[in-house]
Write a protein that holds these residues in place. Sequence first.
Motif, mmCIF file in Angstrom:
data_model
loop_
_atom_site.group_PDB
_atom_site.id
_atom_site.type_symbol
_atom_site.label_atom_id
_atom_site.label_comp_id
_atom_site.label_asym_id
_atom_site.label_seq_id
_atom_site.Cartn_x
_atom_site.Cartn_y
_atom_site.Cartn_z
ATOM 1 N N ASN A 153 -5.387 -5.002 0.093
ATOM 2 C CA ASN A 153 -5.937 -3.718 0.501
ATOM 3 C C ASN A 153 -7.165 -3.408 -0.360
ATOM 4 O OD1 ASN A 153 -6.171 -1.085 1.588
ATOM 5 N ND2 ASN A 153 -4.958 -0.254 -0.112
ATOM 6 N N VAL A 154 -8.284 -3.058 0.292
ATOM 7 C CA VAL A 154 -9.520 -2.719 -0.429
ATOM 8 C C VAL A 154 -9.474 -1.231 -0.740
ATOM 9 C CG1 VAL A 154 -12.043 -2.723 -0.368
ATOM 10 C CG2 VAL A 154 -10.764 -4.530 0.791
ATOM 11 N N THR A 155 -9.355 -0.911 -2.021
ATOM 12 C CA THR A 155 -9.147 0.492 -2.421
ATOM 13 C C THR A 155 -10.458 1.266 -2.597
ATOM 14 O OG1 THR A 155 -9.062 -0.173 -4.761
ATOM 15 C CG2 THR A 155 -6.974 -0.108 -3.553
ATOM 16 N N ASN A 156 -11.585 0.600 -2.667
ATOM 17 C CA ASN A 156 -12.874 1.298 -2.834
ATOM 18 C C ASN A 156 -13.822 0.959 -1.695
ATOM 19 O OD1 ASN A 156 -13.337 -1.354 -3.531
ATOM 20 N ND2 ASN A 156 -14.782 -0.858 -5.211
ATOM 21 N N ALA A 157 -13.291 0.910 -0.468
ATOM 22 C CA ALA A 157 -14.079 0.466 0.681
ATOM 23 C C ALA A 157 -15.326 1.319 0.898
ATOM 24 C CB ALA A 157 -13.208 0.473 1.940
ATOM 25 N N GLN A 169 -12.699 -3.660 -4.887
ATOM 26 C CA GLN A 169 -11.478 -3.602 -5.690
ATOM 27 C C GLN A 169 -10.300 -3.844 -4.753
ATOM 28 O OE1 GLN A 169 -11.280 -2.997 -9.137
ATOM 29 N NE2 GLN A 169 -9.101 -3.528 -8.904
ATOM 30 N N ILE A 170 -9.561 -4.931 -5.004
ATOM 31 C CA ILE A 170 -8.440 -5.263 -4.115
ATOM 32 C C ILE A 170 -7.109 -4.955 -4.791
ATOM 33 C CG2 ILE A 170 -9.726 -7.023 -2.863
ATOM 34 C CD1 ILE A 170 -8.254 -9.133 -4.555
ATOM 35 N N GLU A 171 -6.138 -4.648 -3.943
ATOM 36 C CA GLU A 171 -4.784 -4.337 -4.403
ATOM 37 C C GLU A 171 -3.790 -5.116 -3.537
ATOM 38 O OE1 GLU A 171 -2.201 -0.283 -5.018
ATOM 39 O OE2 GLU A 171 -3.270 -0.555 -3.120
ATOM 40 N N GLU A 172 -2.927 -5.869 -4.182
ATOM 41 C CA GLU A 172 -1.930 -6.658 -3.442
ATOM 42 C C GLU A 172 -0.832 -5.748 -2.913
ATOM 43 O OE1 GLU A 172 -0.290 -10.515 -5.075
ATOM 44 O OE2 GLU A 172 1.555 -9.329 -5.020
ATOM 45 N N VAL A 218 -0.771 1.448 7.123
ATOM 46 C CA VAL A 218 -2.223 1.374 7.344
ATOM 47 C C VAL A 218 -2.930 1.080 6.024
ATOM 48 C CG1 VAL A 218 -4.272 2.621 8.128
ATOM 49 C CG2 VAL A 218 -2.072 2.966 9.280
ATOM 50 N N PHE A 219 -3.861 0.106 6.085
ATOM 51 C CA PHE A 219 -4.638 -0.269 4.902
ATOM 52 C C PHE A 219 -6.090 -0.470 5.303
ATOM 53 C CE2 PHE A 219 -0.349 -2.116 4.353
ATOM 54 C CZ PHE A 219 0.068 -1.397 3.243
ATOM 55 N N MET A 220 -6.951 -0.536 4.295
ATOM 56 C CA MET A 220 -8.355 -0.839 4.524
ATOM 57 C C MET A 220 -8.516 -2.351 4.357
ATOM 58 S SD MET A 220 -11.136 0.621 5.429
ATOM 59 C CE MET A 220 -11.019 2.358 4.981
ATOM 60 N N MET A 221 -8.802 -3.037 5.477
ATOM 61 C CA MET A 221 -8.800 -4.502 5.492
ATOM 62 C C MET A 221 -10.114 -5.044 6.057
ATOM 63 S SD MET A 221 -5.775 -4.989 4.302
ATOM 64 C CE MET A 221 -5.667 -6.755 4.507
#
Length: 576
Positions: A153-157, A169-172, A218-221
């Motif tokens: 998941n991209v937390t700073n899209a 910044q990615i988050e598993e 839902v995630f930013m992908m």
Amino acid sequence: MRDFASIFGGQYQSIFGAAPSSGCGNAGIECGSSSSSSGGGGGGGGGGGGDGTRQRRRSESLGPFRRRIRSELSLLDYFFHQPKHGRHTRYPNRTFMLMAAGFMFIICGTVLHILDPYLLIFKWKLKFQEGSEIFNLWRTPPVDLYIKIYLFNVTNAEDFLAGRAEKMQIEEVGPYVYRELMSHDELVFNDNGTISTKPHHPLIFQKSLSGNLREDDVFMMPNIALLSIAHVASKKPYFLRWPINMLVRQTEVQPLERQTAREFMYGYPTTLTTLGNTFLPHWISFDKVGLIDRMYDFDDDFETFYTGESSAGMSGLYDTYLGSPDLAQWDGKHCSNIRNASDGTKFKSFIEPTDQLLFFRKSMCRPQRLVPNGTDYEVDGLKATRFVFEKNALDNGEYDPRNKCYCRKGHCLPRGLIDVTSCYYGFPIALSYPHFLDADPKVLAHVNGSRPDPVAHQSYFMINPVSGLPLQLSVKFQINMVLDDLSGIAHCERFSNLVVPALWFEITMPGLPKTMLSRFIFYLKILPIGDLVVKHGLLAFGGILLLVAITKVSLTLSSAYSSAYRISNELRESLW
């Protein structure tokens, strides 16, 4: 003196059938002179006749002694009963039966050691035949096979797209756990010792194993469709890029977008994929793009495997994939050959401590070599050899020149990335180990948040070396997008020359089901022990019986010699 010589010679003649040669041979003159001094020929003849009569009487009187000695020293009497009255047949006694049984058990034990019936039966069971046990297990493995999927998941899209952040910044997030119902369908036995099949790998979501995660999270992908089309179009002339740029701007599609976990893994219809499917059917033959959906697309696949007809240990290993022992996307046997590889259902049997194995799954796009990493393991009561991927397997020739054949069209990706574009419909996909484990450090510098862990992210296989049966396995890879210069495509400029991690997955089998485990413990642990007990038991029992028989005969012979000695003493006393 004459009387002693004559008596002594007579006793020996009575017992042994003739007087010893030294009786007169050594004293012939003395004997002659003795007879002449007795007073002439007639007197000598009369004395000789009297001596002969006395010898016959002594011989008759010593007959019982002679018979006793012969009886005591007869070997036949130790192994056979005395014949019954009026018959000549002698039947074996217990000593003979013990000795014969001992020889028989020793011979049987030796034959079993030479022929090894357990190994013969085991090899026969390894062969694929319609209705056979191992064939049914391979056709539809009754194991708990799972794929665990971890999304990035991209937390700073927003900040990255707007240029306010230098790196993503990615988050598993995960694992999303699916059960894989693997099977080999449409089976056809061939005349060359192989079997043809179509693989089938449906996935079923496991809510109970996924914790609080759900497929509608839902995630930013990354937008796989947009980035893939942008990567391909970036190399095209301007007049071909112009309509794509216009479509991207009108639809306001972004390279990072909000998607559910299921949409990202299995795809969803978009304007771009619909147009691609309509106008470029030879490139995009589907109406949605999902990484797991494409990874598990086996619709047109067909494979052949060895049945073990020529070599039992090779049953269940690849002969060809899509009709060839070589993968079309690679040049050179080192990179392309999948013959004798395993799909994870069964590996080579009778594995030696120094053997290397091959493993192939379509999702990997390449055969992977396995090297032993320890043999003193036990999994659920069964002996196991631990295998891992060979060192520098993803180095693209940096350390091992043979791996240069993994460079696509002469272009080598950095160490730790393998270009699998040809296996993913032309999308710019590269495989790596999770979190870029063992990759070139500059690859990790593309994004923030990667944390490679050699313990948590290493693949391993626990394989029984006798049967080739996998007892545990964990296969871990990461799917990334490797993008070229995208400065000519609207909205995608910030992704130029980036390596974007999308997800990583683990194909895992935690162990064998209890029913299957108990069956193979019996085959691989109990039966071999029983086989050794029978073989050595026969030799030991035969040896004991033979020893008892020999001991019994020895003791009897010792008693017989003692008895003969006693009789000889009685004889000596009677002579004197």
